[in-house]
Design an enzyme around this catalytic site. Structure first.
Site, short mmCIF file in Angstrom:
data_model
loop_
_atom_site.label_atom_id
_atom_site.label_comp_id
_atom_site.label_asym_id
_atom_site.label_seq_id
_atom_site.Cartn_x
_atom_site.Cartn_y
_atom_site.Cartn_z
N HIS A 111 -7.86 2.73 -6.09
CA HIS A 111 -7.17 1.74 -5.26
C HIS A 111 -5.68 2.04 -5.28
O HIS A 111 -5.11 2.32 -6.34
CB HIS A 111 -7.40 0.32 -5.78
CG HIS A 111 -8.85 -0.05 -5.78
ND1 HIS A 111 -9.51 -0.40 -4.64
CD2 HIS A 111 -9.76 -0.06 -6.78
CE1 HIS A 111 -10.78 -0.62 -4.94
NE2 HIS A 111 -10.96 -0.41 -6.22
N TYR A 122 0.82 -1.21 0.00
CA TYR A 122 0.00 0.00 0.00
C TYR A 122 0.86 1.27 0.00
O TYR A 122 0.96 1.94 -1.01
CB TYR A 122 -0.99 -0.05 1.16
CG TYR A 122 -1.93 -1.24 1.03
CD1 TYR A 122 -2.79 -1.35 -0.04
CD2 TYR A 122 -1.91 -2.28 1.97
CE1 TYR A 122 -3.62 -2.45 -0.19
CE2 TYR A 122 -2.76 -3.38 1.83
CZ TYR A 122 -3.60 -3.46 0.74
OH TYR A 122 -4.41 -4.54 0.60
O1 CA2 Z 1 -5.38 -1.15 -3.06
C1 CA2 Z 1 -6.32 -0.65 -2.43
O2 CA2 Z 1 -6.43 0.55 -2.22
C2 CA2 Z 1 -7.38 -1.58 -1.83
O3 CA2 Z 1 -8.64 -0.94 -1.93
C3 CA2 Z 1 -6.99 -1.77 -0.39
C4 CA2 Z 1 -7.87 -2.78 0.34
C5 CA2 Z 1 -7.99 -4.08 -0.44
O4 CA2 Z 1 -8.92 -4.93 0.20
C6 CA2 Z 1 -8.43 -3.84 -1.87
O5 CA2 Z 1 -8.46 -5.08 -2.55
C7 CA2 Z 1 -7.46 -2.90 -2.57
C8 CA2 Z 1 -7.28 -3.11 1.71
C9 CA2 Z 1 -7.10 -1.92 2.59
C10 CA2 Z 1 -6.29 -2.34 3.76
O6 CA2 Z 1 -5.27 -1.39 3.95
C11 CA2 Z 1 -4.24 -1.73 4.75
C12 CA2 Z 1 -3.21 -0.84 4.79
C13 CA2 Z 1 -2.11 -1.11 5.55
C14 CA2 Z 1 -2.04 -2.28 6.29
C15 CA2 Z 1 -3.06 -3.18 6.23
C16 CA2 Z 1 -4.18 -2.90 5.46
#
Ligand code: CA2
Length: 155
Positions: free
Chosen positions: A108, A31
């Site tokens: 995303h 991320y």
């Molecule tokens: O890539 C993206 O922005 C997503 O929307 C992020 C979601 C994921 O389920 C999508 O498939 C793609 C997950 C968000 C979780 O974010 C975190 C950030 C740091 C640590 C753990 C989770």
């Protein structure tokens, strides 16, 4: 004061779904190493340069996210949404996005097409004017730029 400053700036809602409050704390390689506060500051700076106002929010709740989408109706000129995990699961969120009759850009941070197969399907995309993925924070700036263009054409 210039004419542009004297007018109310178009409001863009920037809504973020579950677990995005963990940004910078875990999985920085997927991320970002930067935090949600950093993302808000980045969006605020981009919005200012585009003569847009933003309302930046994050929630872990599906119902709250849907309520915020509904609140955009009659209040915001456009919506940027990263529905996070609800992207791939929520028909209710899709229905809310379809009902607001506003330009919607789905963003995303990661490239959802390069990851697990379940991430390739997005309910939200059925309601989106455009979709940006895989570009990290830059995706939010590009979404703001696109909405600045769309809103200007609509005025
Ligand atoms: O890539 C993206 O922005 C997503 O929307 C992020 C979601 C994921 O389920 C999508 O498939 C793609 C997950 C968000 C979780 O974010 C975190 C950030 C740091 C640590 C753990 C989770």
């Amino acid at each position: 004061m210039c004419y542009r400053q004297a007018m109310a700036l178009p409001l863009i809602a920037v809504l973020n779904g579950p677990n995005l409050n963990m940004l910078g704390l875990r999985e920085p390689e997927i991320y970002s190493a930067q935090t949600l506060d950093d993302l808000e500051a980045y969006c605020a700076e981009a919005a200012e340069s585009l003569d847009l106002a933003i309302d930046f929010r994050q929630t872990n709740g599906e119902g709250e996210l849907i309520s915020w989408v509904q609140e955009c109706r009659g209040r915001a000129a456009g919506l940027i949404i990263n529905p996070a995990g609800y992207t791939h699961t929520s028909v209710a969120l899709m229905d809310a996005l379809l009902a607001i009759d506003l330009p919607v850009i789905e963003v995303h941070l990661s490239n959802i097409h390069r990851r697990e197969s379940f991430r390739r399907h997005s309910y939200a995309s059925r309601a989106a004017t455009g979709v940006i993925c895989g570009l990290g924070f830059t995706g939010y700036r590009l979404a703001l730029t696109a909405l600045a263009d769309i809103v200007e054409v609509e005025q």
